[in-house]
Each structure stands twice: as structure tokens, then as C-alpha cells.
Design an enzyme around this catalytic site. Structure first.
Site, PDB file in Angstrom:
ATOM      1  N   HIS A 157     123.194  22.148  11.399  1.00 39.80           N
ATOM      2  CA  HIS A 157     121.853  21.563  11.268  1.00 39.80           C
ATOM      3  C   HIS A 157     121.805  20.454  10.216  1.00 39.80           C
ATOM      4  CE1 HIS A 157     121.295  24.620   7.946  1.00 39.80           C
ATOM      5  NE2 HIS A 157     120.733  23.558   7.394  1.00 39.80           N
ATOM      6  N   ASP A 189     125.741  27.627  14.032  1.00 47.93           N
ATOM      7  CA  ASP A 189     125.274  26.641  13.053  1.00 47.93           C
ATOM      8  C   ASP A 189     126.409  26.170  12.146  1.00 47.93           C
ATOM      9  OD1 ASP A 189     123.467  24.955  11.803  1.00 47.93           O
ATOM     10  OD2 ASP A 189     122.842  26.474  10.352  1.00 47.93           O
ATOM     11  N   SER A 266     122.621  23.773   1.216  1.00 48.72           N
ATOM     12  CA  SER A 266     122.895  24.291   2.555  1.00 48.72           C
ATOM     13  C   SER A 266     124.154  23.626   3.099  1.00 48.72           C
ATOM     14  CB  SER A 266     121.707  24.005   3.477  1.00 48.72           C
ATOM     15  OG  SER A 266     121.960  24.473   4.779  1.00 48.72           O
TER      16      SER A 266
END
Length: 422
Positions: A157, A189, A266
Site C-alpha cells: 500500500h 500487502d 509503515s
């Protein structure tokens, strides 16, 4: 300290009284004075002479006391001050230095693996900064180097579903390189990037299967372009099923930690105290609740990607997205809703479902339409939204615009978004 000083003074004073030298000096002075007056110092004398001798003796001791007591008291106090100044700071500093060396294990972990963490920028090639003339940063994230020849691991993502963009990677030493996306698995992901540089510091991969709840972990990344930002915490759970998080098409048991995972870190590594990556930072639900992809799942993805590259093709899997909105989202399951309501007073008590907007890409349709991180989507085009699958279904619809009902705190709002083709 005061008691010890007075005790020393008393001992010194008694020694001085008992000193033969002082007695001898006092006797000599008395004999001299009596001899001057014509009195035999060895005779008993009369009562007047005895009284006079006693007065001389008393005056001599008074002089001695007046001289000696202030001197002794000052010496005792000075010794106490010297002892306190010379010894106490040295002992305290020695103890503190030992504690820093023996117990700063987080700093040791960071020093051993921070060089392999990178900052990832997604540049929008359609919009340029007014002053520098460079493409603006649409999104950012983190990653870490897993091969010396420039292979980098991150979240899918962070780098995909962003049309008209380019990817740049900045190393810990400040060097910046353009990057190409090699492998993508939207189901888990995960994605890999490649930069054209060799002899890089590599992150060691550990085993997530041996993790236990309560173990210390460190989340590394570059939130807001702040390289090598560190947060620490413990593993709260090693078996948080994807169904509990409302993540569709994923058969993963996530790692839950209270180490803060933000937008910027992230894609970065979640590291154990041996300096090994045991997870990939994925998302944060609220303060104290963050999730990471276990490194054992990552290894399976990397093995499949390596096999594909040997055959001359890239490894790309996942569900197709026909149109682009520009958000990262999380289904609000009953467990997550319970946690959010217990931690925030701004959550409506009657809220039972919805999708949490976790991240909004700058310059995306969602950003232009007014969506913000933390918004909760409850309806799209008058259809109830219970999970992220409902949002994807709305994107697959042929409607030109999306009328979205959101909750921002306790306030209900409407926003209109026009998705883009990827």
C-alpha cells in the site's frame, strides 16, 4: 553527617584533655607563675595560695577550650564537606555510567540495524513544487534492505495504486535513488523495490514463529521524512487473525504490538532484541494497538518472487482495482470498535460498523474530496458500508461520483469523490 561530626569532635577533645604534652605545658606555666611570686610550687601552701592556683588553672583551661573548640569544629565540618564533594559525585556517576552501558538495550538494537532502513517517497509527476520545481510528495513510507544489490522490502500500500507517480528511495546516509517496483502481493500487502546500487547494509531476517507475547520489539522507520525514528514496545499477541481486523482475502495471523506504527514507518521493520526483523510494520488502529506482518509470511512471498524473477517475470498478485480513490482503510470489527470506544470519547456509542480511513494520499481524489485520516465511512451512494469489500464494490460500480457519508468524531458529514482510472 552531623552526628558523626560531633562524635569525632568529642573524641578529639577527650584526647587533647588526656594529652601529657598539654598537661606538661600547663604545669610548667603554673610553676613559672608561682616562682615569680615566691611560692614553692612543690609545697602544699595555704588555702589562699591553693585557691589562686585553682583560678590560674581554671583560666588556662578556659583559654584552651575557647581556642580549641572552634578550631576542631571547623576542621570536622571541612572534612565532612571535602568527603561529600570528593566521593559522592564520583560514586553516583560511576553507577549511572554502568546502568547506561548495561541496560540501554534498545540503543544497541538500533545501532546494529538502522543503516538498512530506508525512506520511500512517492512523487506525483503531475504536480510540482512552486519553489523547487520538483514533483510534490504524494505519499511516503519506509522499507528495509534485504539484499546487498539493492532489493528493498516494504508494504504494497506504500507504493501501488498511485497513478502518475514515481518512487524515490533515500538511504540512511542521505543518498537518494530512483526505484522500480519489482514484486507485489496485494493479498499480503507486500512489495519489493529495486535501486541500482551495491554493497548495502542488509537487515537480517528472524523467525516470527518463535515469538512470545511480552517480548520487547523495536519499530524502525522514517515518519515525516525523519530518518531512523524509533518506537519500542512489546508483543501483545502473535495470533491476531486477519478476519478480526476485517481484512479481506488474507489468511494471515498478524503480530499485535503497542510499539507505535505510523504512516511514515509503515513498511519498515519490526525488530527483536537480536537485531533481526520479525515483522513488517503495517498499520496502527489507535494508540497502543498496531499490527505487523509476520516475517515467516514475508519469507514465503520472497521465495515465490525469487522464483518468478529467475523465470524472467515479476511476481504480482492481488485483486484488481478498476478505479482509484487514494485511501488506506480498515474494517471496524466489533473488537476494534470496542477498543476505539474505550480509548476515545469522540466515538459515537451507537456505532456498530463502518470502515476507518487510516491514510489519505496527498493529491488523490479522496484528498481533493475532503476525506481525512480518522474518518469513518458508513455509507456510499446510500448503501451501507460494513467492511472494506463494500468500498471496493462501490469503486467497481459505474457511478461517476461517490456520495460518501462519514463520521468525523461525533459529527456526521457528506463528501463527494470522483475516482480516477489507474
Amino acid at each position: 553527617m552531623a552526628l558523626r561530626g560531633s562524635h569525632r569532635l568529642e573524641v578529639i577533645f577527650k584526647r587533647c584533655i588526656a594529652s601529657p604534652v598539654l598537661h606538661s605545658q600547663a604545669g610548667n606555666r603554673r610553676s613559672s607563675q608561682l616562682a615569680i611570686k615566691g611560692v614553692d610550687p612543690n609545697s602544699n601552701g595555704n588555702s589562699g595560695q591553693y585557691q589562686q592556683n585553682g583560678e590560674h588553672k581554671e583560666k588556662g583551661w578556659r583559654r584552651l577550650v575557647r581556642f580549641f573548640v572552634p578550631f576542631s569544629l571547623g576542621a570536622a565540618v571541612s572534612a565532612a564537606i571535602i568527603q561529600r564533594e570528593d566521593l559522592t559525585p564520583t560514586i553516583a556517576a560511576s553507577k549511572m555510567t554502568g546502568r547506561r552501558r548495561d541496560f540501554n538495550f534498545i540503543a544497541d538494537v538500533v545501532a546494529g540495524c538502522a543503516d538498512s532502513v530506508v525512506y520511500i517517497e512517492i512523487k506525483d509527476t503531475r504536480h510540482f513544487d512552486y519553489f523547487s520545481g520538483q514533483p510534490i510528495t504524494a505519499s511516503n513510507g519506509s522499507g528495509f534492505i534485504i539484499e546487498q544489490n539493492g532489493l528493498i522490502l516494504t508494504n504494497a500500500h506504500v507504493v501501488i495504486n498511485k497513478p502518475h507517480t514515481m518512487v524515490q528511495v533515500r538511504l540512511s546516509d542521505g543518498r537518494t535513488f530512483p526505484a522500480t517496483i519489482e514484486d507485489v502481493d496485494q493479498t499480503s500487502d507486500l512489495a519489493t523495490l529495486r535501486i541500482q546500487v551495491n554493497n548495502l547494509s542488509v537487515m537480517r531476517l528472524g523467525k516470527s514463529s518463535t515469538l512470545r507475547s511480552g517480548e520487547w520489539v523495536v519499530a524502525l522507520g522514517s515518519p515525516l521524512a525523519l530518518s531512523n525514528t524509533v518506537t519500542a514496545g512489546v508483543i501483545s499477541s502473535t495470533q491476531r487473525a486477519s478476519q478480526e481486523l476485517g481484512l479481506r482475502n488474507r489468511d494471515i495471523n498478524y503480530l499485535q504490538t503497542d510499539a507505535a506504527i505510523t504512516f511514515g514507518n509503515s513498511g519498515g521493520p519490526l525488530v527483536n532484541l537480536d537485531g533481526e526483523a520479525i515483522g513488517v510494520n503495517s498499520m496502527k488502529v489507535t494508540a497502543g494497538i498496531s499490527f505487523a506482518i509476520p516475517i515467516d509470511y514475508v519469507k514465503v512471498f520472497l521465495e515465490r518472487a525469487a522464483e518468478k524473477r529467475k523465470k524472467g517475470s515479476a511476481y504480482k498478485t492481488g485483486y484488481p482495482v478498476k478505479r482509484y480513490m487514494g485511501i488506506t482503510m480498515l474494517t471496524l470489527t466489533p473488537d476494534i470498535l470496542f477498543e476505539l470506544k474505550s480509548r476515545s470519547q469522540n466515538m459515537p456509542s451507537n456505532l456498530t460498523h463502518g470502515v476507518l480511513v487510516w491514510k489519505v494520499i496527498v493529491g488523490s481524489p479522496a484528498h481533493s474530496g475532503g476525506l481525512q485520516p480518522g474518518d469513518i465511512v458508513t455509507h456510499i451512494n446510500k448503501k451501507e458500508i460494513k467492511n472494506s469489500s463494500d468500498v471496493y464494490d462501490a469503486l467497481a460500480d459505474n457511478s461517476k461520483t461517490l456520495d460518501i457519508v462519514i463520521l468525523r468524531g461525533v459529527k456526521q458529514m457528506h463528501v463527494t469523490i470522483t475516482p480516477e482510472d489507474p
